[in-house]
Every structure is written in C-alpha cells, then in structure tokens.
Design a protein around this motif. Structure first.
Motif, PDB file in Angstrom:
ATOM      1  N   THR A  47       0.830  -1.205   0.000  1.00 19.13           N
ATOM      2  CA  THR A  47       0.000   0.000   0.000  1.00 19.13           C
ATOM      3  C   THR A  47       0.866   1.257   0.000  1.00 19.13           C
ATOM      4  O   THR A  47       0.585   2.233  -0.721  1.00 19.13           O
ATOM      5  N   ALA A  48       1.908   1.246   0.814  1.00 20.07           N
ATOM      6  CA  ALA A  48       2.812   2.398   0.850  1.00 20.07           C
ATOM      7  C   ALA A  48       3.490   2.617  -0.502  1.00 20.07           C
ATOM      8  O   ALA A  48       3.602   3.755  -0.981  1.00 20.07           O
ATOM      9  N   TRP A  50       2.347   1.683  -3.395  1.00 18.04           N
ATOM     10  CA  TRP A  50       1.323   2.132  -4.347  1.00 18.04           C
ATOM     11  C   TRP A  50       1.028   3.628  -4.163  1.00 18.04           C
ATOM     12  O   TRP A  50       0.992   4.401  -5.130  1.00 18.04           O
ATOM     13  N   LEU A  51       0.817   4.037  -2.914  1.00 22.74           N
ATOM     14  CA  LEU A  51       0.477   5.432  -2.640  1.00 22.74           C
ATOM     15  C   LEU A  51       1.633   6.385  -2.944  1.00 22.74           C
ATOM     16  O   LEU A  51       1.418   7.581  -3.179  1.00 22.74           O
ATOM     17  N   SER A  52       2.876   5.829  -2.915  1.00 20.72           N
ATOM     18  CA  SER A  52       4.027   6.689  -3.215  1.00 20.72           C
ATOM     19  C   SER A  52       4.306   6.813  -4.704  1.00 20.72           C
ATOM     20  O   SER A  52       5.319   7.377  -5.093  1.00 20.72           O
ATOM     21  N   GLY A  53       3.395   6.273  -5.532  1.00 19.97           N
ATOM     22  CA  GLY A  53       3.541   6.453  -6.979  1.00 19.97           C
ATOM     23  C   GLY A  53       3.874   5.195  -7.743  1.00 19.97           C
ATOM     24  O   GLY A  53       4.029   5.248  -8.968  1.00 19.97           O
ATOM     25  N   TRP A  57       2.189  -1.545  -8.259  1.00 20.14           N
ATOM     26  CA  TRP A  57       1.794  -2.192  -7.001  1.00 20.14           C
ATOM     27  C   TRP A  57       0.298  -2.081  -6.740  1.00 20.14           C
ATOM     28  O   TRP A  57      -0.201  -2.558  -5.712  1.00 20.14           O
ATOM     29  N   ALA A  58      -0.438  -1.434  -7.641  1.00 18.43           N
ATOM     30  CA  ALA A  58      -1.867  -1.194  -7.418  1.00 18.43           C
ATOM     31  C   ALA A  58      -2.693  -2.466  -7.235  1.00 18.43           C
ATOM     32  O   ALA A  58      -3.646  -2.483  -6.444  1.00 18.43           O
ATOM     33  N   PRO A  61      -2.918  -4.329  -2.876  1.00 23.10           N
ATOM     34  CA  PRO A  61      -3.754  -4.059  -1.691  1.00 23.10           C
ATOM     35  C   PRO A  61      -5.178  -4.601  -1.771  1.00 23.10           C
ATOM     36  O   PRO A  61      -5.677  -5.156  -0.787  1.00 23.10           O
TER      37      PRO A  61
END
Length: 455
Positions: A47-48, A50-53, A57-58, A61
């Motif tokens: 998740t980290a 994915w959220l960092s760009g 990795w989407a 989660p």
C-alpha cells in the motif's frame, strides 16, 4: 491382543494419535500467525509503495486486504477442531492468492520476468506453510498447484521452458525437504508416547517387589536389545545418509549440465549472467555435499590428505572469484592479501573447501558495506592462512566450542540458518594436515579464523 511393552496396542495408537494431534494444532497455530503477520506486513508495504507512486503495485492491496481478514479468522479459531481442515483448505487459497496477485501485476510491470521470478519465492513459502498440516498429501498437492501456477506465470512473462522446469523441480525439492522434517516430527511424537507408556507400565508394576524385580530384569534385557537396535539403526542411518548424499549429486549434475548448456547458448546479458551464477552455486553445492560425505571419514581418520605443492595466492584468488557475486550483492569488499610467493604442501581440494566454508561464514556475518579478507603468510611457528571480517565478534565463552559438531551461534539459532557442520569440517580438515583451526585476535578485525599448518 497385540501389545506394546505390556500395554494394549490400541492404547498406544490412541496416545500416539493424541500426541500427533497436539503437535498438529500447535504448528497450525504457528502457521496461522505467520500468515496473519506476513499478509499484514505485505499489505502495509505494498500500500505504501502504491500510494508513493508505484502504479505496478496497485493490484496488491485490494487482494491482500480480504486475505488479511481470512488469516485473522484462521488465527482466531486456531485452537478449535475445525482448524485442522481450515489449514488444509488454506494452502490452495494461498496458491490462488499468489497467482492472482502476480497475474494482475505482470501486464503493468516493466519487468515481467522479474515478477515471475519473484513468484517462485512466494510459492516456496506457501509449500513450506502447507507442511504445518503434517499431511504429506497436502504438501505435495500444494507443490503441484504451485508448480502449475508458477509455470503459467513464467510462460506468461515469456520465460523459457528450461527455467520453468527448474522452477518446478525447485518447488518439489522444497516439498520433499518439508515432508522429511514433518515425518521426523511424527517419529518424535511416537518416541515420546512410547516413553510415556513405559513410565506408566513401570509405575503399575512397582506394587509388588518380586514383580518389580522381574520387570526390571526384563526391562534391562529390552534396553540391551534396544541398544543393539539403536546401533543397527545408527549404522542404517549413516548408510542412508551416504546414499541420499550420493543421490543428490545426480539431479545436481543434471542441473549443472542444464546451466552449462544455457551459458553456452544464451547471448550475453542478464540471463547469461544468471546461468553463470547458477553454475557457481552448483559447484559450491557439490563441494558442500563432499563436506557432508567426508565428515565421517575425517572423524574416523579414514581420509588421508593428498599432499602436493600449492600456490596459496592462486587458491585464494579462485575462492574470491567464486564468492565475488555474493560479496557484490551485499556490497562487501572481498580482497586477498598474501606474499608474492607462498607455496604450501597441502591437499588442494580440502584446503579449498576449508577456505570456502570460512569465507562463506565471514560473508554471512559481515555487515552490509563491510570487509572480508583472505590472507596468508608465514611466521616463527609455520605457515598460516586466515579469513577475517568486520562483523560481530565471536563471544569468548563460545570460542572453545565453536568448532564442535552441530554447535551454532545465537544468530544462527535465531534464524535457523546452517547446521553447525561447516566449521566442524574445517577443523577436522586442518587437523588432518597436522595443523589447527582457531579464532584469533587481529588488529583492525573483529573476527579472524586462522588455519595454522606445520612448517
């Protein structure tokens, strides 16, 4: 009625079943905890990322979140009878999860072959977790499902059939090793149950002195018979070990030939370098197998070194090259320092394996970015070769025992790496040369293993 040491056979079977069931519940609880913690960590990390760009990795989660919930339920009911069957069902769910995650990640990843290769480690972990059910059919069934899924991912990523076959063989080897350890656990439960039955039988018969005397006499006779059986079993075990080690060389030879063919056929590039690295690893595995075979012979004094002049500088440089990839991966400095001309009369094969064992051990303990040095020289007492590193020093209370059989440091015990045979073999090989292996203090180095050889 059949009996075991005077007790009905059915009573012993019931006791054994209870002991195995208790062990199964215990290890299933461990497996549930591993799944829950591991899935939660993966969820947080992906998740980290994915959220960092990290767009690739989407897919992780959304699939990991419900799996954490399932793992939590399995952990909550780990002590209930239903948990035994939930553990069986969990293995195919694990395989499906890994396949689903990697299948979704492949199309959007810039390195699809890397994603497929990463899947092999995840599937190996799933096969290991399936062994906690203490059911061979579950272990091999999970290995089969994982092999099919891994093969599909690798083909989808464009990986060749040769690599797919090697991946499948790897997964089944993991399953075989896991099943062997599971069988040993069942044997241990049986032995503990037998001991329990023995104690109860002795307590019941101690009411009458004469009966107790006859019982003790009979038990002594049985113990003598058991000792004979144990000696026979020990001989059979050693023979079986030798057979297993010998048979390991057949698939290892096949793997070496395959990697050699790949090295010749593949164009220069990452795959070519991977094949070359694989050949280095198989060569080290072959020497490790030789160590296992030679330990009993060294213990019994049946292995005589084949002495011949040897250029130590060249030997150390060969060892350095064989471990250069490992050192580079951990950003370690691995160098060699010897006099221009240092020639010793030694067994080249044995000394090579000693230096590889010591150097591998040093690379394992040296901190990232640290130093490992292979060094040789002469002093007033004779010639010596040393392997030094700047990792954690060996505690002084452990130094007298570090070269004994099966002795391991706290770090190895905590991580369950190694079996305490590498340093033991190295000590025996040094003594076979008339020398000795010890831990010595050296300026600028926290740990130094030194092999001293007679003049």
């Amino acid at each position: 009625m059949d009996s075991v040491l005077g007790w009905p056979h059915s009573s012993f079977d019931e006791s054994l079943a209870r002991a195995v069931d208790a062990q199964r519940r215990s290890v299933l609880g461990t497996g549930a905890a591993v799944r829950l913690v591991g899935a939660a960590i993966f969820l947080v990390v992906t998740t980290a990322l994915w959220l960092s760009g990290g767009a690739d990795w989407a897919p992780y989660p959304p699939l990991l979140a419900p799996y954490v919930g399932v793992a939590g339920v399995l952990f909550a009911v780990r002590h209930r009878p239903e948990a035994r069957w939930l553990g069986v069902v969990q293995s195919p769910v694990d395989v499906a999860l890994v396949y689903g995650l990697q299948h979704l990640a492949l199309p959007i990843s810039p390195f699809p072959a890397g994603v497929a290769g990463f899947s092999l480690g995840l599937f190996a972990l799933v096969v290991n977790l399936s062994g906690l059910t203490l059911r061979p059919v579950v272990v091999y069934g999970t290995a089969l499902l994982a092999s099919v899924a891994q093969g599909a991912l690798m083909r989808e990523a464009g990986v060749g059939w040769g690599a797919v076959v090697i991946a499948v063989i790897t997964l089944f080897l993991v399953a075989a090793v896991k099943q062997y350890s599971t069988a040993r656990l069942r044997m241990l439960a049986g032995a503990l149950t037998r001991a329990e039955v023995d104690r109860a039988l002795e307590a019941r018969r101690s009411q009458e002195v004469e009966e107790a005397r006859r019982t003790i006499s009979r038990m002594l006779e049985e113990e003598h018979a058991k000792n004979e059986e144990l000696r026979a079993l020990q001989r059979d075990k050693e023979l079986l070990t030798q057979f297993l080690i010998h048979d390991l060389r057949s698939p290892l030879s096949a793997l070496t030939m395959t990697l050699g063919w790949m090295e010749q056929e593949l164009p220069p590039g990452p795959l070519h370098e991977s094949a070359r690295s694989g050949l280095t690893v198989t060569a080290r595995l072959d020497r490790m197998i030789a160590d296992l075979m030679d330990v009993p012979r060294l213990e019994q004094g049946r292995l005589t070194p084949r002495m011949a002049p040897l250029d130590v500088s060249r030997l150390m440089e060969d060892v350095r090259r064989s471990l250069e990839g490992v050192a580079r991966a951990r950003k370690l400095t691995l160098d060699v320092v010897t006099p221009i001309s240092l020639t010793l009369n030694v067994d080249s094969d044995l000394l090579t394996r000693v230096l590889e064992n010591l150097a591998t051990n040093a690379l394992r303990y040296a901190p990232t970015g640290g130093r490992v040095r292979l060094e040789g020289g002469r002093d007033l007492h004779g010639a010596w070769v040393a392997v030094r590193n700047d990792g954690p020093p060996i505690p002084r209370e452990l130094r007298p025992r570090i070269f004994d059989k099966y002795v391991q440091g706290d770090r190895e015990l905590d991580t369950r790496r190694g079996y305490g045979l590498g340093l033991y073999f190295s000590r025996l090989a040094a003594e076979a040369h008339g020398g000795q292996l010890s831990v010595e203090d050296a300026p600028g180095w926290s740990t130094s293993f030194v092999v001293r050889l007679p003049a």
